[in-house]
Write a protein that holds these residues in place. Sequence first.
Motif, mmCIF file in Angstrom:
data_model
loop_
_atom_site.group_PDB
_atom_site.id
_atom_site.type_symbol
_atom_site.label_atom_id
_atom_site.label_comp_id
_atom_site.label_asym_id
_atom_site.label_seq_id
_atom_site.Cartn_x
_atom_site.Cartn_y
_atom_site.Cartn_z
ATOM 1 N N PRO A 1 24.362 50.167 64.448
ATOM 2 C CA PRO A 1 23.474 51.128 65.108
ATOM 3 C C PRO A 1 23.573 52.489 64.441
ATOM 4 N N ARG A 2 22.451 53.004 64.004
ATOM 5 C CA ARG A 2 22.457 54.230 63.193
ATOM 6 C C ARG A 2 22.917 55.456 63.966
ATOM 7 N N ALA A 3 22.854 55.404 65.285
ATOM 8 C CA ALA A 3 23.358 56.523 66.082
ATOM 9 C C ALA A 3 24.855 56.726 65.890
ATOM 10 N N SER A 4 25.528 55.736 65.312
ATOM 11 C CA SER A 4 26.957 55.881 65.009
ATOM 12 C C SER A 4 27.210 57.083 64.109
ATOM 13 N N LEU A 5 26.275 57.369 63.206
ATOM 14 C CA LEU A 5 26.486 58.437 62.228
ATOM 15 C C LEU A 5 26.453 59.831 62.865
ATOM 16 N N PRO A 6 25.404 60.214 63.610
ATOM 17 C CA PRO A 6 25.457 61.527 64.266
ATOM 18 C C PRO A 6 26.536 61.622 65.330
ATOM 19 N N THR B 1 16.067 46.793 72.303
ATOM 20 C CA THR B 1 15.818 47.497 73.554
ATOM 21 C C THR B 1 16.893 48.563 73.767
ATOM 22 N N LEU B 2 16.597 49.507 74.644
ATOM 23 C CA LEU B 2 17.540 50.603 74.870
ATOM 24 C C LEU B 2 18.875 50.080 75.399
ATOM 25 N N GLY B 3 18.829 49.094 76.309
ATOM 26 C CA GLY B 3 20.068 48.537 76.832
ATOM 27 C C GLY B 3 20.876 47.818 75.772
ATOM 28 N N ALA B 4 20.184 47.016 74.952
ATOM 29 C CA ALA B 4 20.877 46.299 73.880
ATOM 30 C C ALA B 4 21.455 47.274 72.859
ATOM 31 N N TYR B 5 20.715 48.330 72.575
ATOM 32 C CA TYR B 5 21.179 49.325 71.604
ATOM 33 C C TYR B 5 22.431 50.035 72.125
ATOM 34 N N SER B 6 22.433 50.370 73.399
ATOM 35 C CA SER B 6 23.595 51.036 73.992
ATOM 36 C C SER B 6 24.816 50.123 73.961
ATOM 37 N N ARG B 7 24.608 48.837 74.215
ATOM 38 C CA ARG B 7 25.731 47.887 74.154
ATOM 39 C C ARG B 7 26.254 47.756 72.722
ATOM 40 N N GLN B 8 25.349 47.777 71.750
ATOM 41 C CA GLN B 8 25.788 47.734 70.348
ATOM 42 C C GLN B 8 26.659 48.947 70.015
ATOM 43 N N HIS C 1 34.922 51.694 67.956
ATOM 44 C CA HIS C 1 36.103 51.841 67.093
ATOM 45 C C HIS C 1 35.683 52.230 65.681
ATOM 46 N N PHE C 2 34.551 51.695 65.220
ATOM 47 C CA PHE C 2 34.033 52.082 63.915
ATOM 48 C C PHE C 2 33.649 53.561 63.912
ATOM 49 N N ILE C 3 33.011 54.032 64.987
ATOM 50 C CA ILE C 3 32.590 55.435 65.067
ATOM 51 C C ILE C 3 33.804 56.356 65.009
ATOM 52 N N THR C 4 34.836 56.006 65.773
ATOM 53 C CA THR C 4 36.044 56.831 65.790
ATOM 54 C C THR C 4 36.733 56.830 64.431
ATOM 55 N N THR D 1 29.620 64.429 65.612
ATOM 56 C CA THR D 1 29.985 65.161 66.822
ATOM 57 C C THR D 1 31.476 65.023 67.117
ATOM 58 N N ILE D 2 32.009 63.819 66.960
ATOM 59 C CA ILE D 2 33.433 63.594 67.213
ATOM 60 C C ILE D 2 34.280 64.369 66.210
ATOM 61 N N THR D 3 33.857 64.365 64.947
ATOM 62 C CA THR D 3 34.596 65.109 63.921
ATOM 63 C C THR D 3 34.667 66.588 64.264
ATOM 64 N N GLN D 4 33.538 67.164 64.645
ATOM 65 C CA GLN D 4 33.516 68.580 64.983
ATOM 66 C C GLN D 4 34.272 68.875 66.272
#
Length: 299
Positions: free
Chosen positions: A135-140, A32-39, A45-48, A144-147
């Motif tokens: 969560p695959r949104a971690s990649l895009p 669900t969208l809420g569960a995905y956002s919590r993930q 920290h992984f994204i950063t 964005t953070i890199t740029q």
Amino acid sequence: MANSTLADPDSGLPPAQLAARHGLRMAGQRPTLGAYSRQLWRYRHFITAYANAKLAASFSNARLGQLWQVLTPLSNAAVYYLIFGLVLQQSRGMDNFIAYLTAGLFIFNFTQTSVQQGTQAISGNLGLIRALHFPRASLPLAITITQFQQLLGSMAVLIAIVLITGEPITLMWLMLVPAVLLQTVFNAGLTMTVARLGAKATDLKQVMPFILRTWMYGSGVLYSVELFAENLPGWATAIVQFNPMLVYIELARVALLENTPLLNDSLPLTWLVAIGWSLVMGLGGYLYFWRGEQEYGRG
């Protein structure tokens, strides 16, 4: 005898109900969208860390290292100033064309590079996607953070250019912070959008440079935005002033430069358009990417 008369509560249940009874769900099912956002929040920290690793790796093979983070936009600015400022005389009637041009290039490059890399956020990381669950949104978002980190280095150079070319420090400079943050949210949504599109159509990365080049010429990066009003009919000028990149570039120029032209002559309207694009693209891109979560890495 008593045990034999007790019915098994799981007997006779269809597989779907049996799985639901024991908390099982289909592999790869979209949360669900809420569960995905919590993930995503749990993986912050992984994204950063992933963004920092990508930033370090992008210059690891260059002798000058991360100095290219500054040299590349400066070189582009020098080339475009030679062509548009000196040869084509686009600097006529403009007090500080060097800073005007550099601001446009640096702000546009922030979005341009995010989009270019975003088209391969999924297709270029299939090994990672198929090997690990996250969560695959971690990649895009990492792109964005890199740029954004690269933009901070470019902003330091831009501010130096603005000061060297004679612009005073004013309270208007504070406008640059919310303008860049709004553009970052816009970029995140746009990067997630092209990431899903690029996962479906791998040829998108071949077409994207032409799209971005057209967008750059239509965003007043290389010349005064007053040329739109002078050379386009009224209805076309009204459409152009809602171009998100034109809006974010204008806000950065107004913040840093005195006497900079504004296409619609209304700073509050420009802010409203910038906020609107940030909300629409940020939320819309996130929803669009989330709806394709179960598709990434398959096939």
